[in-house]
Design a protein around this motif. Structure first.
Motif, short mmCIF file in Angstrom:
data_model
loop_
_atom_site.label_atom_id
_atom_site.label_comp_id
_atom_site.label_asym_id
_atom_site.label_seq_id
_atom_site.Cartn_x
_atom_site.Cartn_y
_atom_site.Cartn_z
N LEU A 88 0.91 -1.28 0.07
CA LEU A 88 0.32 -0.07 -0.19
C LEU A 88 1.03 0.81 -0.06
CD1 LEU A 88 -2.85 -0.92 2.07
CD2 LEU A 88 -3.17 -0.46 -0.13
N LEU A 89 2.21 1.12 0.40
CA LEU A 89 2.94 2.62 1.13
C LEU A 89 3.42 2.30 -0.66
CD1 LEU A 89 4.24 4.46 2.35
CD2 LEU A 89 6.10 3.32 2.81
N ARG A 90 3.49 1.23 -1.44
CA ARG A 90 4.07 1.57 -2.83
C ARG A 90 2.83 1.90 -3.51
NH1 ARG A 90 6.57 -3.55 -4.74
NH2 ARG A 90 4.23 -3.62 -5.18
N ASP A 91 1.86 1.42 -3.86
CA ASP A 91 0.96 1.19 -4.63
C ASP A 91 -0.22 1.74 -4.70
OD1 ASP A 91 2.57 -0.34 -5.91
OD2 ASP A 91 1.74 -2.56 -5.59
N GLN A 132 -9.38 14.29 -0.36
CA GLN A 132 -10.26 15.50 -0.10
C GLN A 132 -10.22 15.58 1.25
OE1 GLN A 132 -13.02 16.93 -1.41
NE2 GLN A 132 -11.95 16.51 -3.47
N GLY A 133 -9.17 14.68 2.05
CA GLY A 133 -8.12 14.37 3.27
C GLY A 133 -9.24 12.98 3.88
N GLN A 134 -10.19 12.53 3.43
CA GLN A 134 -10.34 11.43 3.86
C GLN A 134 -9.25 10.54 4.31
OE1 GLN A 134 -10.80 12.51 1.10
NE2 GLN A 134 -13.42 12.13 0.04
N LEU A 135 -9.44 9.31 5.48
CA LEU A 135 -8.14 8.97 5.76
C LEU A 135 -8.44 7.03 6.12
CD1 LEU A 135 -5.84 9.21 8.75
CD2 LEU A 135 -7.33 7.58 8.75
N SER A 136 -7.66 6.42 5.93
CA SER A 136 -7.87 4.70 5.49
C SER A 136 -6.65 4.82 6.43
CB SER A 136 -7.48 4.51 3.44
OG SER A 136 -8.61 4.70 3.03
N LEU A 137 -7.03 3.68 7.44
CA LEU A 137 -6.12 3.40 8.34
C LEU A 137 -6.30 1.47 8.05
CD1 LEU A 137 -4.65 2.44 11.06
CD2 LEU A 137 -6.45 3.46 12.82
N TYR A 138 -4.92 0.97 7.53
CA TYR A 138 -5.16 -0.55 7.00
C TYR A 138 -3.86 -1.39 8.64
CZ TYR A 138 -6.61 0.99 3.04
OH TYR A 138 -6.89 1.60 1.82
N TRP A 139 -4.76 -2.04 9.32
CA TRP A 139 -3.19 -2.04 10.33
C TRP A 139 -3.24 -3.78 10.67
CZ3 TRP A 139 -2.74 -0.07 15.51
CH2 TRP A 139 -1.95 -0.70 15.82
N ASP A 140 -1.82 -3.99 9.86
CA ASP A 140 -1.64 -5.54 8.71
C ASP A 140 -2.82 -5.60 7.66
OD1 ASP A 140 0.78 -6.17 9.75
OD2 ASP A 140 -0.31 -6.86 11.80
N GLN A 141 -3.45 -6.63 7.51
CA GLN A 141 -4.83 -6.75 7.23
C GLN A 141 -5.80 -6.37 7.29
OE1 GLN A 141 -4.33 -7.25 3.56
NE2 GLN A 141 -2.55 -6.89 4.26
N ASP A 142 -6.41 -6.85 9.20
CA ASP A 142 -7.55 -6.73 9.84
C ASP A 142 -7.00 -6.20 11.03
OD1 ASP A 142 -9.84 -7.20 10.69
OD2 ASP A 142 -10.02 -9.11 9.85
N PRO A 143 -7.54 -5.41 11.16
CA PRO A 143 -9.37 -4.71 10.40
C PRO A 143 -8.19 -3.06 9.37
CG PRO A 143 -8.40 -3.87 12.84
CD PRO A 143 -7.82 -4.95 12.38
N VAL A 144 -9.62 -2.65 9.33
CA VAL A 144 -9.25 -1.15 8.03
C VAL A 144 -10.20 -0.31 8.41
CG1 VAL A 144 -8.79 -0.44 5.48
CG2 VAL A 144 -8.18 -3.26 6.01
#
Length: 168
Positions: free
Chosen positions: A11-14, A38-50
């Protein structure tokens, strides 16, 4: 979501839908945080949870314990595929929604709050130590990224809201 590191995208690269993004390690978990245009945040903690949020820091989508949820009228609802009859023709992917209990929603929000506190504490320690070597970023310097994430967490802590819908 892929369960093995080899199977998932980087995810960091792609994660180009998130022009500002970063990766850090919290305990032994790989955490990727990204901001959409637009400033919307997405949080990926390993694969689960997101966890995915709207531009007002309200929760809009969740993937947790292999379960998909979305915001609907300020509440979280579970998404699942209906069981299709063998006699029915296959349709496009359809999802049905089911309400979840207030206790389940509260538990999800508490888990999210706990994760955000861990991230905030980790970023605080990094900044105090002047060591951002464990923070990789795209679109911002590590100190800028850490400040932006910590400010976002402070905003979320004030509202802790659920969006009206998944794309609201």
């Amino acid at each position: 979501m892929a369960k093995q590191t080899d199977d998932r995208e980087d995810l960091l690269r792609d994660g180009t839908a998130m022009p500002v993004r970063g990766r850090l390690w919290v305990d032994r978990a790989e955490v990727v945080i990204g901001f959409r245009s637009q400033g919307q945040l997405s949080l990926y903690w390993d694969q689960d949870p997101v966890f995915q949020f709207d531009e007002s820091c309200r929760l809009r989508r969740v993937f947790i314990d292999s379960c998909r949820l979305k915001a609907e009228n300020g509440k979280l609802v579970r998404l699942r595929q209906p069981h299709e009859s063998i006699d029915r023709p296959v349709e496009r992917l359809r999802m049905v929604t089911e309400p979840i209990s207030a206790d389940d929603e509260a538990a999800i929000l508490q888990r999210l709050s706990d994760r955000l506190q861990q991230i905030d504490a980790t970023l605080d320690r990094m900044m105090l130590a002047g060591d951002q070597t464990l923070l990789q970023t795209v679109g911002a310097t590590p100190p800028e990224f850490a400040r932006r994430v910590r400010a976002w967490i402070a905003n979320w802590n004030r509202s802790m809201g659920v969006a009206g819908g998944p794309s609201a």
